[in-house]
Design an enzyme around this catalytic site. Structure first.
Site, short mmCIF file in Angstrom:
data_model
loop_
_atom_site.label_atom_id
_atom_site.label_comp_id
_atom_site.label_asym_id
_atom_site.label_seq_id
_atom_site.Cartn_x
_atom_site.Cartn_y
_atom_site.Cartn_z
N GLN A 92 36.17 39.27 47.03
CA GLN A 92 35.29 38.31 46.13
C GLN A 92 34.89 37.01 47.05
OE1 GLN A 92 37.17 37.73 41.96
NE2 GLN A 92 38.62 38.64 43.18
N HIS A 110 30.65 39.20 45.98
CA HIS A 110 30.03 37.95 45.57
C HIS A 110 29.20 37.29 46.70
CE1 HIS A 110 33.21 37.12 42.31
NE2 HIS A 110 32.18 37.90 42.04
N ALA A 220 49.89 35.80 50.83
CA ALA A 220 49.61 36.73 51.49
C ALA A 220 49.94 37.25 52.75
CB ALA A 220 47.90 36.76 51.52
P1 OAD Z 1 40.88 31.54 42.49
O1 OAD Z 1 40.75 30.32 43.09
O2 OAD Z 1 40.51 31.42 40.87
O3 OAD Z 1 42.46 32.08 42.33
C1 OAD Z 1 43.11 31.98 43.79
C2 OAD Z 1 44.30 32.74 43.58
O4 OAD Z 1 45.04 32.80 44.72
C3 OAD Z 1 45.48 32.28 42.57
O5 OAD Z 1 45.81 33.27 41.55
C4 OAD Z 1 46.47 31.74 43.43
O6 OAD Z 1 47.72 31.80 42.69
C5 OAD Z 1 46.44 32.82 44.51
N1 OAD Z 1 47.12 32.15 45.75
C6 OAD Z 1 46.96 30.95 46.18
N2 OAD Z 1 47.69 30.80 47.47
C7 OAD Z 1 47.87 32.22 47.76
C8 OAD Z 1 48.45 32.76 49.16
N3 OAD Z 1 48.81 32.03 50.23
N4 OAD Z 1 48.68 34.15 49.09
C9 OAD Z 1 48.23 34.84 47.97
N5 OAD Z 1 47.62 34.39 46.81
C10 OAD Z 1 47.50 32.85 46.84
O7 OAD Z 1 40.02 32.39 43.36
P2 OAD Z 1 39.39 33.95 43.09
O8 OAD Z 1 40.01 34.78 41.90
O9 OAD Z 1 39.08 34.53 44.06
O10 OAD Z 1 33.26 33.11 42.80
O11 OAD Z 1 37.96 33.48 42.24
C11 OAD Z 1 37.12 34.32 41.82
C12 OAD Z 1 35.65 34.00 41.95
O12 OAD Z 1 35.71 32.81 41.46
C13 OAD Z 1 35.32 33.60 43.40
O13 OAD Z 1 34.75 34.66 44.04
C14 OAD Z 1 34.38 32.30 43.25
C15 OAD Z 1 34.95 31.68 42.10
O14 OAD Z 1 33.90 30.98 41.31
C16 OAD Z 1 31.91 32.90 43.77
O15 OAD Z 1 31.91 32.06 44.58
C17 OAD Z 1 30.87 33.61 43.33
#
Ligand code: OAD
Length: 235
Positions: A92, A110, A220
């Protein structure tokens, strides 16, 4: 102790995958959408009303990401791609960090911060210039970041290729996604139909956690190092 390697493996990644590279996530502490209103900076109506403001935000993001580099977790994924039969990255993320680490089989659900398209003449452009020096295409219209903004539909070919890879895999590793943005959030569930093993890497539980067979609660890079050891992937 090592375990049998997956035959067909999918890494499904979100913003948490890039967090240790220094790229801010979207939600949670320090999240981009806490600071910036997507209705002003990341949707088609905003682009049509005020392209300069939308570009200011995207140029800021290009500069921010330009200063970041892939981490060891990205390198594990690259090494898996080289050493296992069938590995696909469905991401994403728009930051291009997997490609910077050398990954080739990357499906960007995305879009990308580094690709542009002109909606007036159809021209496209790809490059990591940060900030972008000219916001306009040769035809005079504003370049539009080739990103799936809020309200946009996902690219059909990309979603089909992702669904196919996920539907055929025997193991899916989801990394760093809050699993709240659809349709991306539900894609990993297609792996269940094939009886695949679902592994979730995330320090926090997500609304999709119950669908996963294994939860690796940590960052990660560390969790991927554990998987590399489990599957005898050399780094
Ligand atoms: P989010 O910012 O919603 O979620 C990030 C996730 O990463 C959370 O569940 C955290 O707990 C986790 N996290 C944080 N640090 C971490 C680490 N070091 N290792 C592993 N996990 C960790 O991001 P996305 O789920 O990617 O869309 O968001 C989805 C979409 O929403 C994105 O692609 C973006 C946004 O609007 C667009 O840009 C079109």
């Amino acid at each position: 102790m090592s375990s049998p390697r997956p035959q067909r493996l999918v890494f499904f990644t979100g913003a948490g995958m890039s967090a240790e590279s220094g790229v801010p996530t979207f939600r949670g502490k320090g999240g981009i959408w806490k600071e910036y209103d997507y209705e002003r900076y990341a949707c088609q109506p905003a682009f049509e009303t005020n392209p300069e403001a939308v570009w200011e935000f995207h140029n800021y993001r290009r500069q921010l990401v330009s200063a970041c580099a892939p981490h060891d977790g990205h390198r594990v994924i690259r090494a898996a791609e080289q050493q296992l039969e069938h590995v696909t990255v469905v991401t994403q993320n728009i930051d291009g960090m997997h490609q910077l680490a050398g990954s080739e089989a990357v499906l960007e659900l995305h879009g990308s911060l580094w690709r542009l398209r002109c909606e007036a003449c159809g021209a496209t452009h790809e490059g990591r210039e940060s900030p972008l020096s000219s916001l306009t295409c040769d035809c005079g219209a504003y370049w539009r970041p080739a990103i799936v903004w809020f309200g946009d539909a996902l690219d059909t070919a990309t979603i089909q290729a992702s669904a196919e890879a996920i539907g055929q895999c025997d193991c899916l590793v989801s990394i760093g996604t809050s699993a709240v943005v659809y349709p991306a959030a539900q894609l990993p569930l297609l792996a269940e139909r094939n009886g695949a093993r679902l592994i979730e890497i995330n320090p926090e539980p997500t609304p999709m956690s119950d669908a996963y067979h294994e939860h690796m609660r940590g960052p990660a890079s560390e969790m991927l190092a554990q998987l590399a050891a489990r599957w005898d992937i050399e780094l």
